[in-house]
Each structure stands twice: as structure tokens, then as C-alpha cells.
Motif scaffolding. Structure first.
Motif, PDB file in Angstrom:
ATOM      1  N   VAL A   1     111.100   7.256 -52.345  1.00  0.00           N
ATOM      2  CA  VAL A   1     110.354   6.748 -51.190  1.00  0.00           C
ATOM      3  C   VAL A   1     110.501   7.621 -49.950  1.00  0.00           C
ATOM      4  O   VAL A   1     109.971   7.282 -48.899  1.00  0.00           O
ATOM      5  CB  VAL A   1     110.799   5.294 -50.859  1.00  0.00           C
ATOM      6  N   VAL A   2     111.211   8.732 -50.055  1.00  0.00           N
ATOM      7  CA  VAL A   2     111.417   9.612 -48.894  1.00  0.00           C
ATOM      8  C   VAL A   2     110.554  10.848 -49.062  1.00  0.00           C
ATOM      9  O   VAL A   2     110.616  11.546 -50.077  1.00  0.00           O
ATOM     10  CB  VAL A   2     112.904   9.995 -48.747  1.00  0.00           C
ATOM     11  N   TRP A   3     109.746  11.117 -48.054  1.00  0.00           N
ATOM     12  CA  TRP A   3     108.849  12.286 -48.072  1.00  0.00           C
ATOM     13  C   TRP A   3     109.420  13.415 -47.215  1.00  0.00           C
ATOM     14  O   TRP A   3     109.612  14.540 -47.673  1.00  0.00           O
ATOM     15  CB  TRP A   3     107.466  11.863 -47.584  1.00  0.00           C
ATOM     16  N   VAL A   4     109.729  13.120 -45.945  1.00  0.00           N
ATOM     17  CA  VAL A   4     110.253  14.141 -45.042  1.00  0.00           C
ATOM     18  C   VAL A   4     111.655  13.787 -44.565  1.00  0.00           C
ATOM     19  O   VAL A   4     112.647  14.395 -44.969  1.00  0.00           O
ATOM     20  CB  VAL A   4     109.315  14.350 -43.827  1.00  0.00           C
ATOM     21  N   ASP A   5     111.737  12.772 -43.699  1.00  0.00           N
ATOM     22  CA  ASP A   5     113.018  12.480 -43.051  1.00  0.00           C
ATOM     23  C   ASP A   5     113.515  11.057 -43.288  1.00  0.00           C
ATOM     24  O   ASP A   5     114.546  10.658 -42.743  1.00  0.00           O
ATOM     25  CB  ASP A   5     112.919  12.735 -41.543  1.00  0.00           C
ATOM     26  N   GLY A   6     112.806  10.261 -44.071  1.00  0.00           N
ATOM     27  CA  GLY A   6     113.272   8.908 -44.359  1.00  0.00           C
ATOM     28  C   GLY A   6     113.062   7.924 -43.239  1.00  0.00           C
ATOM     29  O   GLY A   6     113.742   6.892 -43.211  1.00  0.00           O
ATOM     30  N   HIS A   7     112.155   8.217 -42.311  1.00  0.00           N
ATOM     31  CA  HIS A   7     111.793   7.284 -41.255  1.00  0.00           C
ATOM     32  C   HIS A   7     110.387   6.752 -41.540  1.00  0.00           C
ATOM     33  O   HIS A   7     109.514   7.489 -41.999  1.00  0.00           O
ATOM     34  CB  HIS A   7     111.833   7.948 -39.869  1.00  0.00           C
ATOM     35  N   SER A   8     110.174   5.477 -41.251  1.00  0.00           N
ATOM     36  CA  SER A   8     108.920   4.820 -41.626  1.00  0.00           C
ATOM     37  C   SER A   8     107.701   5.594 -41.128  1.00  0.00           C
ATOM     38  O   SER A   8     107.615   5.976 -39.964  1.00  0.00           O
ATOM     39  CB  SER A   8     108.878   3.397 -41.046  1.00  0.00           C
ATOM     40  N   ASP A   9     106.756   5.820 -42.034  1.00  0.00           N
ATOM     41  CA  ASP A   9     105.480   6.448 -41.713  1.00  0.00           C
ATOM     42  C   ASP A   9     104.413   5.712 -42.516  1.00  0.00           C
ATOM     43  O   ASP A   9     104.096   6.080 -43.652  1.00  0.00           O
ATOM     44  CB  ASP A   9     105.504   7.935 -42.063  1.00  0.00           C
ATOM     45  N   TYR A  10     103.870   4.654 -41.915  1.00  0.00           N
ATOM     46  CA  TYR A  10     102.898   3.821 -42.617  1.00  0.00           C
ATOM     47  C   TYR A  10     101.626   4.606 -42.941  1.00  0.00           C
ATOM     48  O   TYR A  10     101.031   4.418 -44.011  1.00  0.00           O
ATOM     49  CB  TYR A  10     102.552   2.590 -41.768  1.00  0.00           C
ATOM     50  N   GLY A  11     101.209   5.478 -42.014  1.00  0.00           N
ATOM     51  CA  GLY A  11      99.983   6.235 -42.232  1.00  0.00           C
ATOM     52  C   GLY A  11     100.061   7.093 -43.478  1.00  0.00           C
ATOM     53  O   GLY A  11      99.150   7.100 -44.316  1.00  0.00           O
ATOM     54  N   HIS A  12     101.147   7.845 -43.634  1.00  0.00           N
ATOM     55  CA  HIS A  12     101.285   8.724 -44.802  1.00  0.00           C
ATOM     56  C   HIS A  12     101.443   7.912 -46.076  1.00  0.00           C
ATOM     57  O   HIS A  12     100.847   8.246 -47.122  1.00  0.00           O
ATOM     58  CB  HIS A  12     102.478   9.665 -44.631  1.00  0.00           C
ATOM     59  N   ALA A  13     102.247   6.826 -46.030  1.00  0.00           N
ATOM     60  CA  ALA A  13     102.459   6.004 -47.224  1.00  0.00           C
ATOM     61  C   ALA A  13     101.148   5.363 -47.681  1.00  0.00           C
ATOM     62  O   ALA A  13     100.836   5.347 -48.876  1.00  0.00           O
ATOM     63  CB  ALA A  13     103.505   4.929 -46.937  1.00  0.00           C
ATOM     64  N   LEU A  14     100.351   4.858 -46.736  1.00  0.00           N
ATOM     65  CA  LEU A  14      99.064   4.281 -47.104  1.00  0.00           C
ATOM     66  C   LEU A  14      98.122   5.354 -47.642  1.00  0.00           C
ATOM     67  O   LEU A  14      97.313   5.088 -48.550  1.00  0.00           O
ATOM     68  CB  LEU A  14      98.436   3.595 -45.886  1.00  0.00           C
ATOM     69  N   GLY A  15      98.228   6.558 -47.107  1.00  0.00           N
ATOM     70  CA  GLY A  15      97.409   7.653 -47.611  1.00  0.00           C
ATOM     71  C   GLY A  15      97.724   7.974 -49.060  1.00  0.00           C
ATOM     72  O   GLY A  15      96.822   8.219 -49.876  1.00  0.00           O
ATOM     73  N   VAL A  16      99.013   8.002 -49.415  1.00  0.00           N
ATOM     74  CA  VAL A  16      99.408   8.243 -50.805  1.00  0.00           C
ATOM     75  C   VAL A  16      98.880   7.127 -51.703  1.00  0.00           C
ATOM     76  O   VAL A  16      98.383   7.380 -52.816  1.00  0.00           O
ATOM     77  CB  VAL A  16     100.943   8.347 -50.908  1.00  0.00           C
ATOM     78  N   PHE A  17      98.967   5.901 -51.228  1.00  0.00           N
ATOM     79  CA  PHE A  17      98.460   4.769 -52.012  1.00  0.00           C
ATOM     80  C   PHE A  17      96.959   4.914 -52.232  1.00  0.00           C
ATOM     81  O   PHE A  17      96.445   4.691 -53.340  1.00  0.00           O
ATOM     82  CB  PHE A  17      98.766   3.459 -51.292  1.00  0.00           C
ATOM     83  N   TRP A  18      96.223   5.281 -51.188  1.00  0.00           N
ATOM     84  CA  TRP A  18      94.766   5.418 -51.304  1.00  0.00           C
ATOM     85  C   TRP A  18      94.391   6.554 -52.268  1.00  0.00           C
ATOM     86  O   TRP A  18      93.500   6.398 -53.118  1.00  0.00           O
ATOM     87  CB  TRP A  18      94.172   5.678 -49.928  1.00  0.00           C
ATOM     88  N   ASP A  19      95.066   7.662 -52.174  1.00  0.00           N
ATOM     89  CA  ASP A  19      94.736   8.820 -53.019  1.00  0.00           C
ATOM     90  C   ASP A  19      95.019   8.542 -54.488  1.00  0.00           C
ATOM     91  O   ASP A  19      94.267   8.999 -55.368  1.00  0.00           O
ATOM     92  CB  ASP A  19      95.533  10.050 -52.571  1.00  0.00           C
ATOM     93  N   ASN A  20      96.105   7.805 -54.779  1.00  0.00           N
ATOM     94  CA  ASN A  20      96.555   7.665 -56.163  1.00  0.00           C
ATOM     95  C   ASN A  20      96.167   6.347 -56.834  1.00  0.00           C
ATOM     96  O   ASN A  20      96.071   6.299 -58.066  1.00  0.00           O
ATOM     97  CB  ASN A  20      98.078   7.823 -56.240  1.00  0.00           C
TER      98      ASN A  20
END
Length: 489
Positions: free
Chosen positions: A386-405
Motif C-alpha cells: 500500500v506504499v507508493w512513495v512515502d507512506g502518507h495518505s494520497d487519496y488522489g493517487h490511490a483512486l487513480g490506481v483503482f480507476w486504471d486497474n
């Protein structure tokens, strides 16, 4: 003659009697902690305690419980309130500090056992240790109670008016008693008794001694509470000891003990919710009009359609996609929600789970075939990527991954649940993704564990997503979570 049709005095609950005020205060406190006690149940309790002996405190407690407690999860809160309100009872059932002196004098005869000449003097540490040893060895409940009172009097250091909690006094008392050392002394005595004593017998004796020591601790707690009530009053102590019911514990601020009670409460909750969802689906609204059946039944009324007939509805089970923020303190909320949704997964046609912080990962496979959902949730916390860069919440990026996949898997039967506080650390919100999901899905709901007054403060961006959801709900405890899950049917 029944067991309680004796000559023992019973409770005169009449207008003007001090006990009536005490019972009224007791009922009010039960309601304050969240236990529903109706007027009818109040009257039943008043009637019940007229038929129990004054001296039988346990029967008195269970008579009240039988009329006022309807949920096993409420028992601990009821017991705490009872112990506060009925820790002291004088001749007229009034709470008074004089009762402490009467209780101390009543212990005099027990404390005089041995070579004591007067029970009124404080025992020396050695005499108290010996008294405690004999009480535990014999299992003498009266001597154990007297030892608990003497230990509190000697070691707790209680001072009238001092604003110190009972836990501090309990710690001071137990620290000076060295109960572990007393247990070892008891076991040494058992090992040196005449005759053969095998290991199994020793384990049984150890278990018995541990139970007696646990009872001693309860007696010490009761004595401390009794003295605090006498000093501060019933209402003040009740407010001090007031704790929420498991269903009202805040996910975000639960202590370790409260988290344990939440885990225990979730199992009966899942069974109740499952039964409720089945019943709600089964007894839902009628289906469309069945014209042929209506005409056929109208023949018995001369062709008048007096009794319209409807087709039986076949409500489908919704698909659920749970997208949960598992960062920081929000993780406790997500954990219980995942636990609850998967525990009642039989009521949904399909349940898929995704967790994120600044990256997102599907964890549905952790729950498939899992006998212990708690273990599956533990795997989510330890194995999910669940960590992409620094482990701090990023709803925009997480929702983007959900939308793409996974956007292609969202359909008109899908209900999307997004769990999180929407605190985005000032990253781009990408609210268009939630809007697009709402257009594809049956429903999009957002569950937020923060108080509503905190929304859209600081880095909270709930307002960016709310217009694109079918509902944004404050879900801070099991009671609110239960109400929401019931809505999903």
C-alpha cells in the motif's frame, strides 16, 4: 414456601424511602451509559427488589439485572454502575462514610484470630501477610474480605478529598502485598505436605490458589471503590467510572482494552446483521401486479378484483467493492469494517476488498477460504502493498490506481464503499474519479470515522468528494456501522 419466603427483611421500596432515590439514580446512570431502561422495566425492577433479602447482595444484583439488562454486551457496564451505587448500604440504605467504621469493627473478630488482643489496631505487615496466607490457604472468604480491607487501610494511602483514581490506590496496595511471592509460598507448602503429590495435583492446586488470589483482588477493588464512594459521593464516582458500551466506543480513540471488547462485540453483531438482511430482503415490497392471478381470484367475488395479487419479488444481492484507507489511526476503523463486511459476505453476491495509503492493493484473496477473519485482517495489515512513495495518505493517487486497474469491474449492480477520513496531505484530490464511479455503479458511499465537525478542516477534503457520492456518513463506532450496513440491503 419458596427459597426467599423467609424471615429475612426485604426492601421497603416506598415513597420517601432513601432506597427509592438510590434506585432512581441508578436507573438514570444506566441510561447515561447507554443501557436502555424503559419506565416499565424501571417499575419491574422496583417490584423485583421487594422480594429479595436485604442481606443477599448477589441476588439483589441479579434481580435488577433480570429486569434491566437485555443484551449480554451491556452486562459489564451494568455491573460497574451497580458496584458504585450499591457499594455501601447503611441501615436505611443510605450512602454514608460511617458505614466504613461499622465494616472495620465487624472485621475485628476475624482479625483477632491468633494472638491478637484487639481488632481495632492496625496489623503489622508481618501479621497481615500471615493473615492473608491463612485466608488463601483455607479459602476462607470472610477472612479474605477482612484481609482485603486491612490491606487497603494500611497500604492504599487514601486521603479524604484527594483527587486520585482508584487504579492508583489498587496499584499501591497490590505492590505491597507481593501476591506472586504469596503464591510461591502456598505452592511450597503444598509440595512439602505428607504423601505423594504428582504434577497434575500441583497444577490443580495452583489454579485454585490463582482463583483465590483473583478473588482477593476483586475484594480489594471493591473496598477501594467503597471508600471512594463514601468520600466523593455516588454521582461523582459514577461519572468517573462511566465507560461507553462496546457499540459506542470510538474507533479512533479506543484503548487496548476497549479494542478487545470491540472484537468480542463484532461476532454477535455479524449474526444479527445477517439475519436482519435476510429478513429485510424476504419481506421487502411486493413485486409487480400479477394480472392473471388477480383475474383468477376475482371469480370468487363475481369478477370484482377485490384482492390484487402480486408477483413475488426476487431481490438480488448487491456486489460490494470496499476501498479502505489503512493509514495511521484510521486503520482501526478500516479493520473493523473489513471484518464486518466479510463476516456477512453471504448476504452479498460478491465482496472485493482494496486497501491503500498512497498506493493501492487488492486483498480479496486474503479473505477467501479464511476460517479466521481476524487472521485475514492481520495479513492485510502486514502483507498488503500500500506504499507508493512515502507512506502518507494520497487519496488522489490511490483512486487513480483503482480507476486504471479495476474500473471495468464496476457495474450497475456494484456498491462502492470508500472508507477513510479524506485527509489527503494537500495532494491533488482527483474528485472526477469518484464522479465517474458514481455514474458506473449502483451506489457510491463514503464512510468517515471522524466527527462531522472535523470535516473540511486542515487537509480534510471530504467536500471535494461528497457531491459525487450517494451518501457520506459519519461512522465512528459499531452502532453507526451497524446502522449503515443495514442500509445496504
Amino acid at each position: 414456601m419458596t427459597a426467599y419466603e423467609t424471615d429475612l427483611p426485604t426492601l421497603p421500596v416506598e415513597a420517601g424511602d432513601p432506597l427509592l432515590d438510590l434506585l432512581n439514580g441508578f436507573i438514570a446512570e444506566l441510561r447515561a451509559v447507554g443501557i436502555p431502561a424503559s419506565l416499565t422495566e424501571n417499575l419491574d425492577a422496583m417490584e423485583a427488589v421487594k422480594h429479595v433479602p436485604i442481606t443477599d447482595r448477589e441476588t439483589f444484583k441479579y434481580a435488577l439485572a433480570a429486569t434491566l439488562v437485555k443484551n449480554q454486551a451491556h452486562w459489564k457496564a451494568f455491573e460497574t454502575v451497580f458496584e458504585v451505587y450499591f457499594s455501601l448500604r447503611g441501615a436505611q440504605y443510605e450512602i454514608a462514610a460511617d458505614d466504613l467504621d461499622e465494616a472495620d469493627e465487624a472485621d475485628g473478630e476475624i482479625r483477632a484470630e491468633g494472638d491478637r488482643g484487639s481488632g481495632g489496631d492496625m496489623l503489622s505487615p508481618e501479621e497481615l501477610a500471615e493473615m492473608l496466607y491463612r485466608a488463601l490457604m483455607r479459602g476462607d472468604s470472610e477472612m479474605l474480605r477482612a484481609a482485603a480491607r486491612e490491606a487497603v487501610r494500611r497500604y492504599a494511602g487514601m486521603e479524604p478529598g484527594r483527587p486520585v483514581g482508584g487504579t492508583y490506590y489498587l496499584y499501591r496496595t497490590l505492590r505491597n502485598l507481593d501476591l506472586e511471592g504469596v503464591l510461591e509460598r502456598l505452592m511450597d507448602a503444598e509440595q512439602h505436605t505428607e504423601g505423594d503429590v504428582d504434577d497434575f495435583d500441583l497444577r490443580l492446586r495452583r489454579d485454585e490458589f490463582e482463583l483465590r488470589i483473583a478473588e482477593l483482588k476483586r475484594q480489594i477493588e471493591a473496598e477501594i471503590r467503597r471508600r471512594l464512594v463514601a468520600d466523593r459521593g455516588v454521582e461523582a464516582m459514577a461519572k468517573t467510572l462511566r465507560k461507553p458500551l462496546p457499540s459506542d466506543i470510538d474507533f479512533m480513540h479506543a484503548s487496548r482494552e476497549e479494542m478487545a471488547s470491540l472484537r468480542k462485540a463484532i461476532y454477535p453483531l455479524t449474526r444479527k446483521l445477517a439475519a436482519r438482511l435476510v429478513r429485510k430482503r424476504r419481506h421487502g415490497r411486493a413485486g409487480p401486479l400479477d394480472f392473471r392471478s388477480t383475474v383468477r381470484h376475482s371469480l370468487s367475488y363475481g369478477g370484482v378484483p377485490v384482492e390484487p395479487k402480486f408477483r413475488h419479488p426476487r431481490p438480488h444481492k448487491p456486489d460490494i467493492m470496499v476501498v479502505a484507507d489503512v493509514s495511521g489511526s484510521v486503520a482501526a476503523f478500516a479493520r473493523f469494517t473489513l471484518h464486518l463486511v466479510h463476516a456477512i459476505s453471504s448476504q452479498f453476491s460478491k465482496v472485493r476488498s482494496f486497501v491503500f495509503i498512497d498506493g493501492l492493493d487488492e486483498v480479496t484473496g486474503f479473505f477467501e477460504g479464511a476460517d479466521d477473519i481476524a487472521e485475514a485482517v492481520h495479513r492485510v495489515n502486514t502483507e498488503a502493498d500500500v506504499v507508493w512513495v512515502d507512506g502518507h495518505s494520497d487519496y488522489g493517487h490511490a483512486l487513480g490506481v483503482f480507476w486504471d486497474n479495476y474500473a471495468d469491474d464496476v457495474g450497475p449492480r456494484t456498491t462502492v464503499l470508500i472508507l477513510g477520513d479524506a485527509r489527503n496531505n494537500y495532494h491533488a484530490p482527483e474528485g472526477w474519479i469518484v464522479k465517474a464511479l458514481q455514474q458506473k455503479a449502483r451506489h457510491v458511499f463514503w464512510l468517515n470515522p471522524e466527527p462531522r465537525s472535523y470535516w473540511d478542516t486542515g487537509d480534510s477534503i471530504v467536500g471535494e468528494y461528497a457531491p459525487h457520492c450517494d451518501g457520506v456518513f459519519e461512522v465512528r463506532n459499531l452502532r453507526q456501522l451497524e446502522a449503515f450496513v443495514d442500509r445496504l440491503a
